[in-house]
Design an enzyme around this catalytic site. Structure first.
Site, PDB file in Angstrom:
ATOM      1  N   THR A  56       0.822  -1.207   0.000  1.00 58.46           N
ATOM      2  CA  THR A  56       0.000   0.000   0.000  1.00 58.46           C
ATOM      3  C   THR A  56       0.857   1.259   0.000  1.00 58.46           C
ATOM      4  O   THR A  56       0.582   2.219  -0.719  1.00 58.46           O
ATOM      5  CB  THR A  56      -0.916   0.031   1.239  1.00 58.46           C
ATOM      6  OG1 THR A  56      -1.822  -1.052   1.175  1.00 58.46           O
ATOM      7  CG2 THR A  56      -1.710   1.320   1.306  1.00 58.46           C
ATOM      8  N   HIS A  71      -8.879  -6.843   2.358  1.00 55.15           N
ATOM      9  CA  HIS A  71      -7.456  -7.137   2.555  1.00 55.15           C
ATOM     10  C   HIS A  71      -7.298  -8.600   2.933  1.00 55.15           C
ATOM     11  O   HIS A  71      -8.133  -9.151   3.638  1.00 55.15           O
ATOM     12  CB  HIS A  71      -6.895  -6.230   3.659  1.00 55.15           C
ATOM     13  CG  HIS A  71      -5.396  -6.233   3.754  1.00 55.15           C
ATOM     14  ND1 HIS A  71      -4.681  -7.294   4.227  1.00 55.15           N
ATOM     15  CD2 HIS A  71      -4.494  -5.281   3.405  1.00 55.15           C
ATOM     16  CE1 HIS A  71      -3.391  -7.004   4.176  1.00 55.15           C
ATOM     17  NE2 HIS A  71      -3.242  -5.794   3.679  1.00 55.15           N
ATOM     18  N   ASP A 118      -4.809  -0.673  -5.268  1.00 54.79           N
ATOM     19  CA  ASP A 118      -3.403  -0.430  -4.912  1.00 54.79           C
ATOM     20  C   ASP A 118      -2.461  -1.542  -5.359  1.00 54.79           C
ATOM     21  O   ASP A 118      -1.341  -1.289  -5.753  1.00 54.79           O
ATOM     22  CB  ASP A 118      -3.230  -0.130  -3.411  1.00 54.79           C
ATOM     23  CG  ASP A 118      -3.635  -1.272  -2.494  1.00 54.79           C
ATOM     24  OD1 ASP A 118      -4.417  -2.149  -2.918  1.00 54.79           O
ATOM     25  OD2 ASP A 118      -3.177  -1.283  -1.332  1.00 54.79           O
TER      26      ASP A 118
HETATM   27  C1  GP9 Z   1      -2.852  -0.920   6.639  1.00 54.64           C
HETATM   28  C2  GP9 Z   1      -3.180  -1.041   5.193  1.00 54.64           C
HETATM   29  C3  GP9 Z   1      -2.652  -2.308   4.589  1.00 54.64           C
HETATM   30  O1  GP9 Z   1      -2.987   0.321   7.202  1.00 54.64           O
HETATM   31  O2  GP9 Z   1      -2.940   0.086   4.473  1.00 54.64           O
HETATM   32  O3  GP9 Z   1      -1.467  -2.187   3.923  1.00 54.64           O
HETATM   33  P1  GP9 Z   1      -0.938  -3.345   2.955  1.00 54.64           P
HETATM   34  O4  GP9 Z   1      -0.784  -4.579   3.784  1.00 54.64           O
HETATM   35  O5  GP9 Z   1      -1.958  -3.554   1.880  1.00 54.64           O
HETATM   36  O6  GP9 Z   1       0.329  -2.837   2.419  1.00 54.64           O
HETATM   37 MN    MN Z   2      -2.816  -2.524   0.312  1.00 54.16          MN
END
Ligand code: GP9
Ligand code: MN
Length: 683
Positions: free
Chosen positions: A305, A421, A480
């Site tokens: 992210t 996620h 993302d």
């Molecule tokens: C946590 C979220 C996840 O705040 O942004 O990040 P990622 O694991 O997708 O890099």
């Molecule tokens: Mn992410």
């Protein structure tokens, strides 16, 4: 026979014999781990050979140190080293399962920023077989405790340990030269940590990583303004003039950037049992006033992210060894899009339902000029409001409305969702579509959380319509990074119907949505190849903010001059014609290995990608933007920003005097009541 056995047994009862036994067991263990727990892409007999022998030099060196000691100390030292090294291997196995990469010093340095959630997700993914790596240590301890092997407490002739140490160094040299012969410039140009582990082993990788990080710190101290000159020379020579037809079409509008967590392009228009998974996003995707891109790729590396955020708002790549936001977010000078907009009269705000420290956001956002950062402590919290990494999207977006309506306009608001996620968990009450049936636990919940995210977006868009913000704002959506990693090719084959879901397909499936939605915008589905690095120049042109003198590695996606070479963080790339994965070149159109591509074209593309990645790395590693004077831009002073809740809310309240917020335009009446959500938790 009996004699041989006796000889071996005698040897094992010597100190040297014990070291060798430990070494052999260690090698067996690493081969098991490399084969079953990592995905190193070992090809051919040379690579297999190196994979087997690569733990030997470092472990011989470490275990060999015990020979300098005498008595029981020597054995205990060896066992402690063996255990600690195994613990490290174990940690890497867990980390790898989620991130397909190894732990780096930059990650550990920033671990206070990420550990909170990392440990949470990692604990959930331990498999019983992971503990097998401790087996050899246990065996050694048992052999000693039951006196199957007796400790040899005599002092050794000093020549023996010295010989062992020298042998270890020699073997390392041999390993390195064989590796370099198989893959030239392994250490100087590689973008992928998997390569280094494959050729030199995990421990050598760690030494490499630590050396490099130390060097990076020195880099900053040594960097000179002239380093920036050479970066800018490259960028000037490759400058792409933005599409003038679109310049300023969004001038003065509010901007929403909606981060669709782990959302892949294939979900758009995707159906399960004839049912659309994401009807709201599909509708936006096809609308006349949405500019949609169907060849837009994520380009993140280990920073996931945070790499996406780095690219979107700085047009700089994430770092090869981890999150640039974590490594440099606190200390470097940035000339980020939020800061530029801030100085152009916008209010800038980031929203995210997770702790502020994750990915070092609480520091990096200040460096990037965000006026506000509404993180989890700005929201009403209940246990049922959270899942995985933070607040459930429906509740998060609804509760963001109270802050959005108070932002002085025009504003730039980034909303980072998180429910979709890994590991795609969602409580029954929030599930509104059946799981897929690939049989892979990680994969099958994906459509459920994606549907949930889509529902949340639908509710949010309805609210924009009710408040009239839909007419005064440009809404940008982006995915993302991948949701389903390259480690799940079989289930992906089932989901997509692609029989041979190979590395080529995995590269194609790095496509993520990028959509720009605005009242009156001339939309349509645009087939240009591009990626996250191109978002900032594209949006700045739409907003009519000049990019003169900026250091950006992407270019306007709407420009006819836009280069369609999409770089991945590991040096692979995709263009409309060629896809490079490792050392294989595919024809993007036919999905077959490209046998026609000339060596000249291969190296032209490979070099272009390598140059851009490495120049971008130089900018971050050398903190080069501190030397870049931008006309009309004042260097961001982090001390001007505070994300302390009381301070920020007071500032927000004071800002209402300007009467430019949505709420003040409505004579101080709130629109929060107009936000409709079917979130079961709020009933
Ligand atoms: C946590 C979220 C996840 O705040 O942004 O990040 P990622 O694991 O997708 O890099
Ligand atoms: Mn992410």
């Amino acid at each position: 026979m009996k004699n041989v056995f006796k000889k071996i047994s005698n040897f094992l009862n010597t100190r040297l014999g014990f070291v060798l036994l430990a070494l052999v067991l260690y090698v067996i263990k690493t081969v098991y781990t490399y084969e079953n727990k990592f995905n190193l892409g070992v090809k051919g007999s040379m690579q297999t050979f190196l994979m087997i022998i690569n733990p030997i030099p470092v472990m011989l060196l470490l275990f060999g140190l015990s020979l300098y000691m005498k008595g029981r100390k020597s054995y205990i030292f060896l066992l402690v080293i063996d255990f600690l090294d195994t613990l490290w291997l174990f940690s890497n196995i867990l980390y790898y399962r989620e991130f397909s990469d190894f732990i780096t010093m930059a990650l550990i340095k920033g671990s206070s920023a990420t550990s909170n959630n990392l440990s949470k997700s990692i604990l959930g993914i331990v498999k019983p077989t992971d503990f097998l790596v401790f087996l050899d240590v246990i065996i050694l301890i048992l052999l000693l405790s039951f006196h199957v092997i007796k400790m040899d407490i005599r002092r050794l002739n000093w020549r023996i340990p010295v010989l062992v140490t020298s042998l270890a160094v020699l073997l390392f040299g041999a390993n390195l030269s064989l590796a370099e012969a198989d893959r030239p410039q392994l250490l100087t140009r590689t973008f992928d940590n998997n390569y280094i582990v494959k050729y030199l082993g995990l421990n050598a990788f760690n030494v490499y990583d630590v050396t490099k990080t130390t060097k990076t710190n020195a880099n900053k101290a040594n960097a000179k303004p002239s380093d920036l000159t050479s970066v800018k020379r490259y960028l000037d020579n490759n400058y792409v003039t933005p599409n003038a037809e679109y310049t300023g079409v969004a001038k003065g509008k509010n901007v929403f950037v909606i981060h669709l967590e782990s959302f892949q392009q294939f979900l758009i228009d995707y159906k399960v049992n004839g049912e659309e998974v994401t009807p709201n996003l599909n509708k936006i995707y096809h609308e006349d006033n949405t500019l949609s891109f169907d060849n837009f790729f994520n380009q993140v590396g280990q920073g996931k992210t945070s790499d996406a955020e780095m690219m979107l708002e700085n047009s700089l790549f994430g770092l090869p060894e981890g999150s640039g936001m974590v490594v440099d977010g606190t200390t470097n000078t940035f000339q980020a899009m939020p800061a530029m907009l801030d100085q152009d009269g916008y209010t800038t705000a980031a929203f995210h339902g997770d702790v502020p420290s994750f990915w070092n956001r609480d520091n990096a956002y200040k460096s990037w000029g965000y006026d506000y950062f509404f993180s989890s402590n700005y929201y009403k919290q209940k246990k049922s409001y959270n899942v995985g990494y933070g607040m459930k999207d429906k509740i998060f977006l609804k509760d963001s409305s109270q802050y959005i309506e108070q932002l002085p306009q025009p504003f730039y608001a980034k909303l980072i969702t998180v429910t979709n996620h890994y590991p795609y968990d969602l409580d029954k009450k929030n599930q509104s579509i059946a799981r897929t049936k690939t049989g892979d636990k990680t994969v099958d919940g994906y459509v459920q959380t994606a549907r949930y995210l889509d529902d949340s977006v639908g509710e949010f868009m309805d609210w924009l319509q009710k408040t009239g913000l839909d007419k005064t704002s440009m809404v940008v959506f982006y995915g993302d990074h991948y949701g389903i990693s390259g480690n799940h090719k079989k289930p992906m084959s089932k989901l997509t119907g692609i029989k041979n879901f190979n590395d080529f397909q995995d590269a194609q499936y790095q496509r993520v949505p990028f959509m720009i939605h605005m009242d009156g915008l001339q939309g349509g589905i645009n087939h240009t190849y591009g990626g996250e690095i191109d978002v900032m120049p594209t949006l700045m042109n739409l907003m009519g903010v000049s990019d003169k003198g900026t250091v950006q590695f992407g270019s306007d996606l709407l420009s006819s001059e836009h280069s369609q070479v999409v770089a991945f963080r590991n040096g692979n790339f995709v263009t409309p014609d060629v896809t490079k994965v490792g050392s294989t070149y595919y024809n993007t159109k036919t999905a077959k290995v490209d046998t026609n591509i000339s060596d000249k074209e291969k190296s032209r593309l490979t070099n272009k990608v390598a140059t851009e990645l490495s120049l971008s790395d130089q900018v971050l590693n050398g903190d080069l933007l501190r030397f870049n004077k931008l006309d009309g831009f004042t260097k961001v002073n982090k001390a001007d920003f505070s994300y302390k809740k009381s301070t920020a809310l007071k500032k927000l309240k004071d800002s209402q005097k300007s009467k430019t917020s949505l709420k003040m335009e409505n004579d101080g009446k709130s629109y929060v009541e107009d936000y409709v959500t079917n979130a079961p938790e709020l009933k």
